[in-house]
Design an enzyme around this catalytic site. Structure first.
Site, mmCIF file in Angstrom:
data_model
loop_
_atom_site.group_PDB
_atom_site.id
_atom_site.type_symbol
_atom_site.label_atom_id
_atom_site.label_comp_id
_atom_site.label_asym_id
_atom_site.label_seq_id
_atom_site.Cartn_x
_atom_site.Cartn_y
_atom_site.Cartn_z
ATOM 1 C CG HIS A 86 2.300 2.086 -8.113
ATOM 2 N ND1 HIS A 86 1.946 1.678 -9.377
ATOM 3 C CD2 HIS A 86 1.237 1.861 -7.328
ATOM 4 C CE1 HIS A 86 0.704 1.228 -9.367
ATOM 5 N NE2 HIS A 86 0.255 1.334 -8.125
ATOM 6 C CD GLU A 129 2.834 0.118 -2.118
ATOM 7 O OE1 GLU A 129 2.084 -0.873 -2.081
ATOM 8 O OE2 GLU A 129 2.609 1.119 -2.811
ATOM 9 N NE ARG A 153 -6.447 2.295 -11.990
ATOM 10 C CZ ARG A 153 -5.482 2.454 -11.091
ATOM 11 N NH1 ARG A 153 -4.397 3.135 -11.405
ATOM 12 N NH2 ARG A 153 -5.597 1.949 -9.890
ATOM 13 N NE ARG A 189 0.061 4.363 -1.096
ATOM 14 C CZ ARG A 189 -0.225 3.306 -1.822
ATOM 15 N NH1 ARG A 189 -0.840 2.291 -1.266
ATOM 16 N NH2 ARG A 189 0.108 3.250 -3.078
ATOM 17 C CG ASN A 238 -3.245 3.488 2.140
ATOM 18 O OD1 ASN A 238 -3.772 4.483 1.650
ATOM 19 N ND2 ASN A 238 -2.858 2.453 1.419
#
Ligand code: ADP
Length: 401
Positions: A181, A389, A242, A92, A10
């Site tokens: 996601h 993940e 965010r 990823r 990743n």
């Protein structure tokens, strides 16, 4: 140690995370992380199995390839991994645009398409491509697979993904909702169905991935049918730093009334808002929970807004399910660990018939998840499913090799 190992990579803008898996085993054989790539302060650590975290020696100013190389050398220096043979590499990648709706084997065209998506993923696309190119050099002849965060959501329909803006902006710039996601939502939805004895291909689920980034997805009959993130991962829920949804006129207002530039507004909404901005304390829910429980009003406001907005989004996502969800899934650092957030969210969703079981809610966590609603309730089930993940990427990679 068996020879068949899948390496999951990743690559972020200045970090690389790695995990090594044996086929079909969700517990990684080894993991590593390198931060501050490209700077003299580059640093990393790694861990073999359940062993202690160890420092990784990284060359100062090293790039993504040097960081990967350093981690692999450290793995190979471990007695348990000395015959390490990587048989496949899974990457990823944040944005697959409209090109990719499933994992793919890497070729030049795939890398070119990932690079071409830089306008849609300015922070991630180029590091993602660099990671793939580095791995090709480090593992010549080994199959490389890309798994996209957006791919699971490519099943959403135009009425869900189009913004009500002039058509030429969609045709010319691919401005639409994509969702992110996806690897996590797909993984936890399938795990929840299995755990609850539901047929994944024939059930209605909503999953809430709540980490530093947060999104929720409606999964109907095994497919994503609506999701809270949009063109970028800023849309939707309140997150760590965010803002999630704000009035689209806010840019104009802030420019005129507060004299902020476009860059300053983008930074404000991405890095200084959310839980951090609302509370003025921290983006870390653990810190805010402590303050909340001690009666701090700013922490309470931040958590209350976070939970109300999530509950409202869950209600909105139900439309795409064409019926009540059979289960609501909580995952990610917050979803797995915060019984406070889960309890508050369900308290807003009593119209759906959720019946919280406080003891089960308290007991559920990252280790093994668990149902948090009352046993034999007539309402829908809420369940914690720890996400994985990296393993989902390893599994998808093995599936293509
Ligand atoms: P990322 O999106 O970076 O992968 P994570 O999924 O690790 O993030 O989630 C990070 C969030 O999870 C942080 O807000 C952190 O405070 C929260 N978190 C982690 N552990 C706990 C805990 N025990 N209780 C409450 N919140 C937690």
């Amino acid at each position: 140690m068996p020879a068949v190992l899948i390496l999951v990579i990743n690559c972020g803008s200045s970090s690389v995370k790695l995990a090594l898996f044996q086929q079909n085993d969700p517990t990684p054989v080894a993991t590593g992380v390198i931060d501050r790539i490209g700077s003299e302060f580059i640093e990393g650590c790694y861990r073999v199995g359940e062993g202690p975290r160890q420092k990784l020696e990284c060359p100062p100013n090293g790039d993504h390839a040097a960081a990967l190389d350093a981690a692999l050398n450290a793995f190979r220096a471990e007695p348990a991994l000395k015959d390490l043979t990587v048989t496949a590499v899974g990457h990823r990648v944040v944005h697959g645009g409209q090109y990719f709706s499933a994992p793919v084997l890497v070729d030049d065209d795939v890398i070119a398409k990932i690079r071409s998506l830089a306008p849609l993923a300015p922070v991630h696309a180029i590091p993602n491509a660099l990671g793939i190119e580095s791995a090709i050099r480090l593992f010549p002849g080994v199959p490389q697979v890309v798994v996209f965060d957006t791919a699971f959501h490519q099943s959403i329909t135009p009425e869900v993904y189009r913004y009500a803006i002039p058509d030429d902006l969609y045709q010319g710039h691919q401005i639409r909702r994509y969702g992110f996601h996806g690897t996590s939502h797909a993984y936890v939805a399938e795990e929840a169905a299995r755990s609850l004895g539901l047929d994944f291909e024939n059930c209605r689920l909503i999953s809430a991935h709540l980490g530093n980034g947060c999104s929720a997805t409606a999964v109907l009959n095994g497919k994503s049918v609506d999701t809270s993130m949009g063109l970028t991962p800023l849309e939707g829920l309140v997150m760590g730093t965010r803002s999630g949804n704000v009035d689209p006129n806010l840019h104009n207002f802030l420019a005129k009334e507060a004299g902020l530039s476009l860059e300053e507004i983008t930074d404000l909404l991405n890095r200084k808002s959310g839980l951090a901005g609302l509370s003025g304390i921290s983006n870390d829910l653990r810190v805010l929970t402590e303050k909340y429980l001690a009666g701090n009003q700013a922490a309470k406001l931040a958590i209350d807004v976070f939970c109300f907005r999530l509950a409202r989004e869950i209600a909105a996502l139900t439309i795409a399910l064409k019926g009540m969800p059979e289960a609501l899934i909580f995952t990610g650092g917050i979803g797995e660990n915060s019984c406070l957030v889960r309890g508050l969210v369900l308290s807003h969703l009593t119209a759906f018939g959720f019946e919280l079981d406080p003891a089960r809610n308290e007991a559920a966590g990252s280790e093994s998840g668990g149902v948090v609603t009352v046993q034999d309730s007539n309402g829908p089930t809420a369940i914690v499913i720890p996400t994985n993940e990296e393993f989902a990427i390893a599994r998808a990679t093995a599936g293509l090799c």
